[in-house]
Design an enzyme around this catalytic site. Structure first.
Site, PDB file in Angstrom:
ATOM      1  N   GLY A  10       0.836  -1.191   0.000  1.00 45.05           N
ATOM      2  CA  GLY A  10       0.000   0.000   0.000  1.00 45.05           C
ATOM      3  C   GLY A  10       0.872   1.242   0.000  1.00 45.05           C
ATOM      4  O   GLY A  10       2.049   1.174   0.389  1.00 45.05           O
ATOM      5  N   GLN A  38       2.874  10.043   1.705  1.00 44.34           N
ATOM      6  CA  GLN A  38       4.191   9.395   1.781  1.00 44.34           C
ATOM      7  C   GLN A  38       5.114   9.816   0.642  1.00 44.34           C
ATOM      8  O   GLN A  38       6.328   9.618   0.725  1.00 44.34           O
ATOM      9  CB  GLN A  38       4.049   7.868   1.771  1.00 44.34           C
ATOM     10  CG  GLN A  38       3.375   7.312   3.014  1.00 44.34           C
ATOM     11  CD  GLN A  38       3.257   5.812   2.959  1.00 44.34           C
ATOM     12  OE1 GLN A  38       2.311   5.283   2.382  1.00 44.34           O
ATOM     13  NE2 GLN A  38       4.221   5.111   3.532  1.00 44.34           N
ATOM     14  N   CYS A  78       5.838  -0.147   7.666  1.00 42.57           N
ATOM     15  CA  CYS A  78       5.488   1.054   6.901  1.00 42.57           C
ATOM     16  C   CYS A  78       6.713   1.486   6.111  1.00 42.57           C
ATOM     17  O   CYS A  78       7.816   1.535   6.656  1.00 42.57           O
ATOM     18  CB  CYS A  78       5.043   2.170   7.848  1.00 42.57           C
ATOM     19  SG  CYS A  78       4.571   3.681   6.986  1.00 42.57           S
ATOM     20  N   LEU A  79       6.496   1.823   4.844  1.00 42.26           N
ATOM     21  CA  LEU A  79       7.611   2.257   4.003  1.00 42.26           C
ATOM     22  C   LEU A  79       8.225   3.557   4.530  1.00 42.26           C
ATOM     23  O   LEU A  79       9.375   3.849   4.235  1.00 42.26           O
ATOM     24  CB  LEU A  79       7.133   2.441   2.549  1.00 42.26           C
ATOM     25  CG  LEU A  79       6.694   1.143   1.856  1.00 42.26           C
ATOM     26  CD1 LEU A  79       6.037   1.449   0.517  1.00 42.26           C
ATOM     27  CD2 LEU A  79       7.874   0.197   1.669  1.00 42.26           C
ATOM     28  N   HIS A 112      -4.521   1.459   7.732  1.00 48.04           N
ATOM     29  CA  HIS A 112      -3.153   1.986   7.818  1.00 48.04           C
ATOM     30  C   HIS A 112      -2.971   3.138   6.814  1.00 48.04           C
ATOM     31  O   HIS A 112      -2.446   4.200   7.158  1.00 48.04           O
ATOM     32  CB  HIS A 112      -2.172   0.839   7.554  1.00 48.04           C
ATOM     33  CG  HIS A 112      -0.731   1.231   7.431  1.00 48.04           C
ATOM     34  ND1 HIS A 112       0.234   0.816   8.335  1.00 48.04           N
ATOM     35  CD2 HIS A 112      -0.068   1.981   6.510  1.00 48.04           C
ATOM     36  CE1 HIS A 112       1.411   1.304   7.978  1.00 48.04           C
ATOM     37  NE2 HIS A 112       1.263   2.014   6.866  1.00 48.04           N
ATOM     38  N   GLU A 113      -3.423   2.931   5.566  1.00 43.85           N
ATOM     39  CA  GLU A 113      -3.274   3.970   4.529  1.00 43.85           C
ATOM     40  C   GLU A 113      -4.144   5.180   4.842  1.00 43.85           C
ATOM     41  O   GLU A 113      -3.724   6.322   4.644  1.00 43.85           O
ATOM     42  CB  GLU A 113      -3.636   3.430   3.142  1.00 43.85           C
ATOM     43  CG  GLU A 113      -2.863   2.215   2.661  1.00 43.85           C
ATOM     44  CD  GLU A 113      -1.367   2.322   2.832  1.00 43.85           C
ATOM     45  OE1 GLU A 113      -0.843   3.453   2.884  1.00 43.85           O
ATOM     46  OE2 GLU A 113      -0.711   1.273   2.936  1.00 43.85           O
ATOM     47  N   HIS A 161      -2.577   7.528   7.220  1.00 41.61           N
ATOM     48  CA  HIS A 161      -1.588   8.429   6.596  1.00 41.61           C
ATOM     49  C   HIS A 161      -2.249   9.728   6.118  1.00 41.61           C
ATOM     50  O   HIS A 161      -1.637  10.797   6.161  1.00 41.61           O
ATOM     51  CB  HIS A 161      -0.918   7.762   5.390  1.00 41.61           C
ATOM     52  CG  HIS A 161       0.222   6.842   5.725  1.00 41.61           C
ATOM     53  ND1 HIS A 161       1.353   7.265   6.373  1.00 41.61           N
ATOM     54  CD2 HIS A 161       0.414   5.524   5.468  1.00 41.61           C
ATOM     55  CE1 HIS A 161       2.196   6.232   6.498  1.00 41.61           C
ATOM     56  NE2 HIS A 161       1.652   5.169   5.968  1.00 41.61           N
TER      57      HIS A 161
HETATM   58  O1  GNR Z   1       3.987  -2.565   2.638  1.00 45.83           O
HETATM   59  C1  GNR Z   1       3.331  -2.425   3.677  1.00 45.83           C
HETATM   60  N1  GNR Z   1       3.012  -3.523   4.415  1.00 45.83           N
HETATM   61  C2  GNR Z   1       2.138  -3.496   5.469  1.00 45.83           C
HETATM   62  C3  GNR Z   1       2.096  -4.597   6.313  1.00 45.83           C
HETATM   63  C4  GNR Z   1       1.231  -4.636   7.375  1.00 45.83           C
HETATM   64  C5  GNR Z   1       0.379  -3.584   7.605  1.00 45.83           C
HETATM   65  C6  GNR Z   1       0.408  -2.471   6.787  1.00 45.83           C
HETATM   66  C7  GNR Z   1       1.277  -2.422   5.723  1.00 45.83           C
HETATM   67  S1  GNR Z   1       1.298  -1.041   4.690  1.00 45.83           S
HETATM   68  C8  GNR Z   1       2.941  -1.061   4.132  1.00 45.83           C
HETATM   69  C9  GNR Z   1       3.182  -0.001   3.089  1.00 45.83           C
HETATM   70  C10 GNR Z   1       2.951   1.365   3.693  1.00 45.83           C
HETATM   71  O2  GNR Z   1       3.727   1.929   4.417  1.00 45.83           O
HETATM   72  N2  GNR Z   1       1.815   1.943   3.436  1.00 45.83           N
HETATM   73  O3  GNR Z   1       1.514   3.137   3.971  1.00 45.83           O
HETATM   74 NI    NI Z   2       2.600   3.244   5.835  1.00 46.93          NI
END
Ligand code: GNR
Ligand code: NI
Length: 170
Positions: free
Chosen positions: A46, A51, A94-95, A136-137, A140
């Site tokens: 995601g 980001q 999270c990236l 999660h997204e 952000h």
């Molecule tokens: O790549 C991602 N893996 C992930 C694993 C578990 C819960 C959420 C994520 S999102 C993350 C990519 C990211 O930072 N998205 O904002």
């Molecule tokens: Ni993230």
């Protein structure tokens, strides 16, 4: 198409509340394509516009595993219209918080209303990893990282490490 640089915490731009997309046009569609390319290259499942330094309410997702056909999802102006009372815990990464992981508790299932890349209204009922990732997204878009869902002790430990790692590459 192009890959975009991904911001890393503690970057103040990750803390901003993103603005709604006013019009789903070519500029938005092109940005969503660049976000997908950036997400696949990372690799991640995601990516939210903040980001990559774009303070607009949109995100991309693809839960397909490597070697499986791609199943990209483009999500604009998402809103949670229903969340389950039941919670679920998932180990999140999270990236923008590279190389750190933590268990986060969120509603197990959510119903999300959004616009697709044609501007059409869509609704998805998500459970499992899709539910975790969508929430999660969407966090952000409100300037919230998974770090904000864990203890201050663990959060500050991770932020200190990220700051140190950044300094050593400057
Ligand atoms: O790549 C991602 N893996 C992930 C694993 C578990 C819960 C959420 C994520 S999102 C993350 C990519 C990211 O930072 N998205 O904002
Ligand atoms: Ni993230």
């Amino acid at each position: 198409m192009a890959t975009l640089p991904i911001l890393v915490a503690p970057d103040p731009r990750l803390k901003l509340k993103a603005k709604p997309v006013e019009q789903v046009d070519e500029t938005i569609r092109s940005l969503l394509d660049d976000m997908l390319e950036t997400m696949y290259a990372a690799p991640g499942i995601g990516l939210a516009a903040p980001q990559v330094g774009v303070s607009q309410r949109m995100l991309v997702l693809d839960l397909a595993r490597e070697g499986e056909p791609r199943t990209p999802m483009k999500v604009i102006n998402p809103e949670i219209v229903w969340a389950s009372d039941e919670d679920a815990e998932h180990n999140e990464g999270c990236l923008s918080v590279p190389e750190h992981y933590a268990d986060v508790v969120r509603p197990a299932e959510v119903k999300v209303r959004y616009l697709d890349e044609t501007g059409a209204r869509q609704e998805v009922h998500a459970s499992g990893l899709l539910s975790t990732c969508l929430q999660h997204e969407m966090d952000h878009l409100d300037g919230i990282l998974f770090l904000d869902h864990i203890s201050a002790l663990r959060r500050n430990m991770i932020l200190r490490k990220l700051t140190k790692a950044r300094r050593s590459t400057d």
